[in-house]
Design a protein around this motif. Structure first.
Motif, mmCIF file in Angstrom:
data_model
loop_
_atom_site.group_PDB
_atom_site.id
_atom_site.type_symbol
_atom_site.label_atom_id
_atom_site.label_comp_id
_atom_site.label_asym_id
_atom_site.label_seq_id
_atom_site.Cartn_x
_atom_site.Cartn_y
_atom_site.Cartn_z
ATOM 1 N N PRO A 1 4.474 12.313 -8.323
ATOM 2 C CA PRO A 1 4.974 13.566 -7.263
ATOM 3 C C PRO A 1 5.412 12.760 -5.869
ATOM 4 N N GLN A 2 6.131 13.246 -5.314
ATOM 5 C CA GLN A 2 6.969 12.742 -3.885
ATOM 6 C C GLN A 2 5.938 13.192 -2.793
ATOM 7 N N ASP A 3 5.131 13.870 -3.076
ATOM 8 C CA ASP A 3 4.002 14.270 -1.970
ATOM 9 C C ASP A 3 2.639 13.355 -2.064
ATOM 10 N N SER A 4 1.964 13.189 -1.026
ATOM 11 C CA SER A 4 0.656 12.619 -0.913
ATOM 12 C C SER A 4 -0.100 12.835 0.273
ATOM 13 N N PRO A 5 -1.308 12.885 0.191
ATOM 14 C CA PRO A 5 -2.304 13.016 1.327
ATOM 15 C C PRO A 5 -2.623 11.882 1.846
ATOM 16 N N TYR A 6 -2.189 10.663 1.160
ATOM 17 C CA TYR A 6 -2.700 9.437 1.878
ATOM 18 C C TYR A 6 -1.725 8.725 2.720
ATOM 19 N N GLY A 7 -0.502 8.818 2.677
ATOM 20 C CA GLY A 7 0.353 7.972 3.274
ATOM 21 C C GLY A 7 1.895 8.134 2.850
ATOM 22 N N PRO A 8 2.898 7.956 3.612
ATOM 23 C CA PRO A 8 4.352 7.682 3.266
ATOM 24 C C PRO A 8 4.707 6.695 2.695
ATOM 25 N N TYR A 9 3.898 5.559 2.374
ATOM 26 C CA TYR A 9 4.161 4.520 1.595
ATOM 27 C C TYR A 9 3.722 4.382 0.464
ATOM 28 N N ARG A 10 4.301 4.091 -0.866
ATOM 29 C CA ARG A 10 3.697 4.057 -2.108
ATOM 30 C C ARG A 10 3.878 2.795 -2.773
ATOM 31 N N THR B 1 6.146 -2.615 -6.886
ATOM 32 C CA THR B 1 7.017 -2.356 -5.780
ATOM 33 C C THR B 1 6.457 -1.506 -4.790
ATOM 34 N N LEU B 2 7.183 -1.563 -3.314
ATOM 35 C CA LEU B 2 6.762 -0.759 -2.444
ATOM 36 C C LEU B 2 7.808 -0.045 -2.023
ATOM 37 N N ALA B 3 7.645 1.385 -1.480
ATOM 38 C CA ALA B 3 8.743 2.109 -1.080
ATOM 39 C C ALA B 3 8.229 3.333 -0.275
ATOM 40 N N GLN B 4 9.094 3.764 0.551
ATOM 41 C CA GLN B 4 8.742 5.014 1.183
ATOM 42 C C GLN B 4 8.864 6.185 0.182
ATOM 43 N N ILE B 5 7.925 7.274 0.491
ATOM 44 C CA ILE B 5 8.321 8.476 -0.589
ATOM 45 C C ILE B 5 9.189 9.558 0.254
ATOM 46 N N SER B 6 9.626 10.438 -0.231
ATOM 47 C CA SER B 6 10.567 11.582 0.563
ATOM 48 C C SER B 6 9.659 12.666 0.769
ATOM 49 N N GLY B 7 8.498 12.852 0.330
ATOM 50 C CA GLY B 7 7.846 14.192 0.387
ATOM 51 C C GLY B 7 6.826 14.414 1.547
ATOM 52 N N HIS B 8 6.153 15.209 1.561
ATOM 53 C CA HIS B 8 5.166 15.558 2.701
ATOM 54 C C HIS B 8 3.784 14.652 2.677
ATOM 55 N N GLN B 9 3.059 14.774 3.531
ATOM 56 C CA GLN B 9 1.816 14.230 3.557
ATOM 57 C C GLN B 9 0.766 15.483 3.799
ATOM 58 N N LEU B 10 0.304 15.812 2.246
ATOM 59 C CA LEU B 10 -0.273 16.939 2.255
ATOM 60 C C LEU B 10 -1.976 16.577 2.557
ATOM 61 N N MET B 11 -2.140 16.838 3.761
ATOM 62 C CA MET B 11 -3.593 15.876 4.031
ATOM 63 C C MET B 11 -4.638 17.047 3.666
ATOM 64 N N SER B 12 -4.418 18.315 3.199
ATOM 65 C CA SER B 12 -5.419 19.307 2.739
ATOM 66 C C SER B 12 -5.898 18.751 1.469
ATOM 67 N N LEU B 13 -4.855 17.912 0.702
ATOM 68 C CA LEU B 13 -5.332 17.359 -0.604
ATOM 69 C C LEU B 13 -6.258 16.040 -0.601
ATOM 70 N N SER B 14 -6.634 15.831 0.520
ATOM 71 C CA SER B 14 -7.154 14.443 0.489
ATOM 72 C C SER B 14 -8.522 14.330 0.193
ATOM 73 N N THR B 15 -9.018 13.439 -0.473
ATOM 74 C CA THR B 15 -10.467 13.651 -1.032
ATOM 75 C C THR B 15 -11.482 12.461 -0.227
ATOM 76 N N ASN C 1 -0.743 5.411 -2.371
ATOM 77 C CA ASN C 1 -0.381 5.609 -1.269
ATOM 78 C C ASN C 1 -1.122 5.102 0.199
ATOM 79 N N GLN C 2 -0.426 4.717 1.041
ATOM 80 C CA GLN C 2 -0.951 4.498 2.289
ATOM 81 C C GLN C 2 0.044 4.359 3.339
ATOM 82 N N HIS C 3 -0.364 4.122 4.605
ATOM 83 C CA HIS C 3 0.422 4.033 5.804
ATOM 84 C C HIS C 3 0.972 2.550 5.743
#
Length: 370
Positions: free
Chosen positions: A235-244, A338-352, A176-178
């Motif tokens: 998962p549909q959530d990611s701390p790193y950005g909405p594009y996967r 393939t590249l697509a936008q995810i539907s979940g939230h950007q959970l910054m608290s899980l960023s490492t 995931n990235q922006h």
């Protein structure tokens, strides 16, 4: 907790003590007046590990027979970039019986991996009243402790295996990235080669164990592979950005791929992370990992497996109870996935990103500097 100073040519020195570096007339510390004892010079540090080193020096023969002890002043080198209000590390002052040189200094409670230290030495003669007569201090020299060795990494590996849990099937690696990372060249995304439509390896940050030999050295591209238990999908959530970006697992992980254990850590939470490295056999990344990281059996390990089925196809599984961070060491063409936008939230608290390991966790720490 006792501190160990030992010589490779003599028994381990028992019950070393702490001494006071400031001044030489302290009644509390039992340090007497400066005496005409040999002053150590030409200090030499060798055989450096993440939590030990050997030290030796030269000194005049005159008065050498009076020496009963060595005082060693060990301090973390000041980092001028640190917050000036931050609590400073307590200096370590060691007292050791005079033993043949070189002498081994070992102690994970006062030596940390990848850390710069200063050291100075003075000789001492214990007096009948229990006080010490001492020489002048030697010159101060600097050195840096080493990364974790494969012995330490295997200890971490065993701890990670104990909590990895059962294996779940998966079929894709994802990153995931922006949007800008995938669609335009930008100074903010130096790992992205827009002109060639590729993702390029970049140097791993300082997240995880302080002694990990891959931090700040290994180049790669981070991927995830964990799936949701109830759906079997990423998962549909990611701390790193909405594009996967998703790529079929066999593109990165196949019979030509070597897999290595890189780290095990947590960030003051219940989640534990395992870093694995996927390196095509004979690649530059593979050469880096050999001898530095524990190699895992591709089809039989507790974290990430690739097995060949009867029909020749490959099947993949990941550990359920740890979050896997997978580093692929080679460039990757975006046309392979393939590249697509995810539907979940950007959970910054899980960023490492540059996350620091919890040094108090009993699950993921070993008995060396954190």
């Amino acid at each position: 907790m006792e501190q160990h100073l030992a010589s490779p040519t003599s028994p381990r020195v028992d019950n070393p003590q702490l001494c006071d570096r400031e001044g030489t007339n302290s009644a509390d510390s039992g340090i007497g007046e400066l005496e005409d004892l040999p002053v150590p010079h030409r200090i030499r540090i060798s055989n450096i590990t993440c939590d030990s080193f050997k030290i030796s020096w030269d000194m005049e023969t005159r008065g050498r027979d009076r020496i009963t002890h060595y005082f060693i002043d060990l301090n973390k080198k000041e980092n001028k970039k640190e917050n000036k209000f931050k609590h400073k590390d307590v200096p370590t002052k060691l007292v050791a019986k005079a033993v043949p040189l070189p002498m081994t200094v070992r102690g994970h409670w006062f030596l940390s991996p990848r850390t710069e230290y200063t050291v100075a030495v003075q000789t001492a003669a214990k007096q009948p009243d229990g006080h010490y007569a001492v020489s002048q201090w030697s010159e101060i020299i600097e050195f840096c402790t080493a990364d974790y060795s494969t012995v330490h990494l295997n200890q971490l590996l065993e701890k990670a295996e104990a909590i990895a849990g059962r294996m779940l099937p998966f079929s894709v690696f994802y990153r995931n990235q922006h949007k800008e990372y995938f669609h335009q060249a930008s100074p903010s995304y130096r790992s992205r080669d827009a002109q060639c439509n590729r993702m390029l390896p970049s140097v791993k940050d300082d997240s995880g164990s302080h002694g990990s030999p891959i931090s700040g050295k290994l180049e790669g591209i981070f991927f995830s592979c964990n799936t949701e238990f109830n759906t079997g999908n990423p998962p549909q959530d990611s701390p790193y950005g909405p594009y996967r970006f998703q790529v079929q697992a066999e593109i990165l992980f196949n019979q030509n791929t070597n897999v290595y254990f890189g780290d095990f850590y947590c960030m003051y939470t219940a989640y534990h992370y395992v870093i694995l490295v996927l390196a095509p056999r004979g690649s530059r990344g593979d050469a880096f990992c050999k001898g530095r990281l524990p190699a895992l059996d591709r089809s039989d390990n507790r974290f990430l497996t690739c097995a060949e089925e009867e029909d020749g196809s490959l099947s993949f599984c990941h550990a359920q109870d740890v979050i896997l961070e997978v580093i692929y060491t080679e460039p990757l063409d975006l046309s392979l996935g393939t590249l697509a936008q995810i539907s979940g939230h950007q959970l910054m608290s899980l960023s490492t990103i540059n996350a620091k390991k919890d040094p108090s966790c009993k699950i993921c720490n070993i008995s060396v500097g954190r």
